[in-house]
Structures are given as C-alpha cells and as structure tokens.
Design an enzyme around this catalytic site. Structure first.
Site, PDB file in Angstrom:
ATOM      1  N   GLU A  92      -1.177   2.333   2.060  1.00  0.00           N
ATOM      2  CA  GLU A  92      -1.815   1.614   0.950  1.00  0.00           C
ATOM      3  C   GLU A  92      -3.237   2.116   0.726  1.00  0.00           C
ATOM      4  O   GLU A  92      -3.654   2.367  -0.415  1.00  0.00           O
ATOM      5  CB  GLU A  92      -1.834   0.109   1.231  1.00  0.00           C
ATOM      6  CG  GLU A  92      -2.545  -0.689   0.145  1.00  0.00           C
ATOM      7  CD  GLU A  92      -2.698  -2.164   0.476  1.00  0.00           C
ATOM      8  OE1 GLU A  92      -3.691  -2.754   0.019  1.00  0.00           O
ATOM      9  OE2 GLU A  92      -1.834  -2.727   1.190  1.00  0.00           O
ATOM     10  N   SER A 130       4.046  -2.807  10.756  1.00  0.00           N
ATOM     11  CA  SER A 130       3.558  -3.659   9.668  1.00  0.00           C
ATOM     12  C   SER A 130       2.155  -4.165   9.984  1.00  0.00           C
ATOM     13  O   SER A 130       1.942  -4.866  10.975  1.00  0.00           O
ATOM     14  CB  SER A 130       4.508  -4.849   9.465  1.00  0.00           C
ATOM     15  OG  SER A 130       3.899  -5.863   8.692  1.00  0.00           O
TER      16      SER A 130
END
Length: 283
Positions: free
Chosen positions: A124, A216
C-alpha cells in the site's frame, strides 16, 4: 468457558469489494490474474485460486489478459506498464487506499513535501509513494523522522492500517519540521474500531486469539496491542491452535483482521465448543 468475539469480525468493506470485483471479472473474462496477492490472507487466496483466479507475481509478464489491481493498490507505473501490453486492467484498490493516493498526488502537485506514516515495504505504501513521483518520505520509526529536513510545507497521510496511537506519536514529532503542515487522517475507521476492541478485550479475557494472515499489517497490530496485556496467539489456520492453551474456566477473546473470512471464525468457535461447554458473547 466464556468466549467474547469482537465485532465487527470478518472482511472489512474494502476487502469485500475487492473480492466481489475479482469474482465478477472471473465470471465475465474466464481467465483472470491478480497483480500480487489480492488481500493478505492465505486462506482467502487459496479459495480464490480454487475458483481459477491466478496471481501474477512481481515482474510477471502477460499480454492481452484480464488483470486485477490488488486491494492495497499498485504503483502508477506498474498499472501503466501492464496496460501498454494490451491487458485489461480492473482496479480493485480499496476505496480508502484510493483516497490516500489521490491526496498524496494533490499534495505533491501543490508543492507539499508528502510524508507517509507507514511501513516502507508494505505494498500500500509503495503504491501511495508513486503518487508523489516517488518524492515523498515514508516514516516508519522515529529515526526516519530525525532524517526529515525542515520544509516550508508538509502534508501528512497515513497507511490505512496504521494504529491511531502510533500515528499520533509520530505526528507530534513531525510538527516541528515544517512551517505549514496539513494532516489528513486516512486511517481506516474499521481499523481504528478493531484496535479499540482489542484494548477492550485485553481487559475482559484471560487469553486472546487473533485470527488472520501473518502477512497482514492490521492483524499484526491487533496482536501487538493484545500481547502487551495478556497471553495472545496470532492464528493463520486452525492447525496452529494448541488445545492445551485452554482451561474450562477461561475467558477467551477472538478478534479478526480485516481480511479474515467469517468461516474461519466459525471454524475456531466449533473447535472451542469441542473442548468445553461454551458461553458466547459479542462485544
């Protein structure tokens, strides 16, 4: 045994949209590749693979195919490259991540030094950085802040899965680095909510299970928050659970990352039911 399950659990809205788009494209196109793992959860990726959705790893080369941008987004140059090869590119970037990309681009064009508070190697953040023409600064720790020069204009955005507490600490240290500083709170509200639920759980239970991918970021932060207070286990698959962790009089907490499927929660609940009579509460 008393079980407290933090809500919301399962997929966040951004992950739901990304998976829904991937399945729709597969139905229409027949053959689909995701540009990197669509989400950070091995169980989800395995299920998508069974349906026929393939992963095109970094530097993979295809022409004239249907490609899906991962939920975390991609650098602009990568998307443009695959389009020049005649690929049909579908954008499954989480809407909140897309918002950060747009803000970073806006700030950069308006002569702000863009500071991204996040993890340097997270996809990201790499994607967001590209919207600053790779001229932004990524702040992962306090040492990164010390290296920031004084700028007349600074614009701050956040990786969407940052913890609010961690982000605020860094903002306070950056404040002395610029004359004009604009701060955009781009942390996902669901991430903040789950962090708050993790804090609440830590006061209610004897031990906690954090369910989600080991890769994650938001799931790891839930684990860090809980493990500071109580015994906590980060579980990616059911085989990792050791039954010896539990006693009949335990109060156990479950919380999930934003890319953890509901059926994994149900699977863990069934396992706990097989050990002791279970009283379940949603918190």
């Amino acid at each position: 045994m008393i079980l407290y399950i933090a809500t919301p659990y399962g997929f966040c809205s951004g992950v739901k949209k990304s998976i829904s788009l991937a399945e729709k494209v597969l139905s229409n196109e027949g053959e689909v590749y995701t540009l990197g793992a669509l989400v950070h959860n091995p169980k989800v990726i395995e299920e998508l693979s069974k349906k026929g959705i393939k992963i095109l790893e970094k530097n993979g080369f295809v022409e004239g195919k249907a490609l899906i941008v991962r939920a975390h987004g991609l650098p602009q140059r990568d998307i443009e490259f695959y389009r020049t090869l005649g690929n049909r590119v579908y954008d499954a970037t989480c809407p909140l991540v897309k918002k950060v990309q747009i803000l970073a681009e806006y700030l950069n064009k308006n002569k702000y030094k863009v500071v991204i508070i996040g993890e340097k190697n997270h996809p990201e953040v790499i994607g967001i950085l590209s919207y600053t023409d790779d001229q932004g600064i990524v702040v992962e720790n306090e040492d990164d802040i010390k290296k920031i020069e004084n700028y007349p204009k600074i614009g701050i955005v956040f990786q969407t899965t940052q913890s609010l507490d961690n982000a605020l600490q860094k903002v306070n240290l950056i404040m002395e680095k610029g004359k004009e500083i604009r701060i955009f709170n781009t942390i996902c509200p669901e991430t903040i909510e789950r962090q708050e639920k993790a804090k609440k759980l830590s006061e209610m239970v004897d031990l906690a299970l954090v369910l989600g991918g080991k890769n994650s970021a938001n799931t790891r932060r839930l684990y860090i928050t809980l493990s500071k207070k109580i015994p906590t286990y980060h579980i990616e698959n059911i085989e990792e659970i050791d039954k010896s962790w539990f006693k009949e009089d335990n109060k156990v907490g479950i919380i999930t990352g934003t890319s953890t499927p509901n059926d994994f929660v149900e699977e863990v609940v069934e396992l706990l039911k097989s050990l002791y009579p279970l009283e379940i509460h949603l918190v």
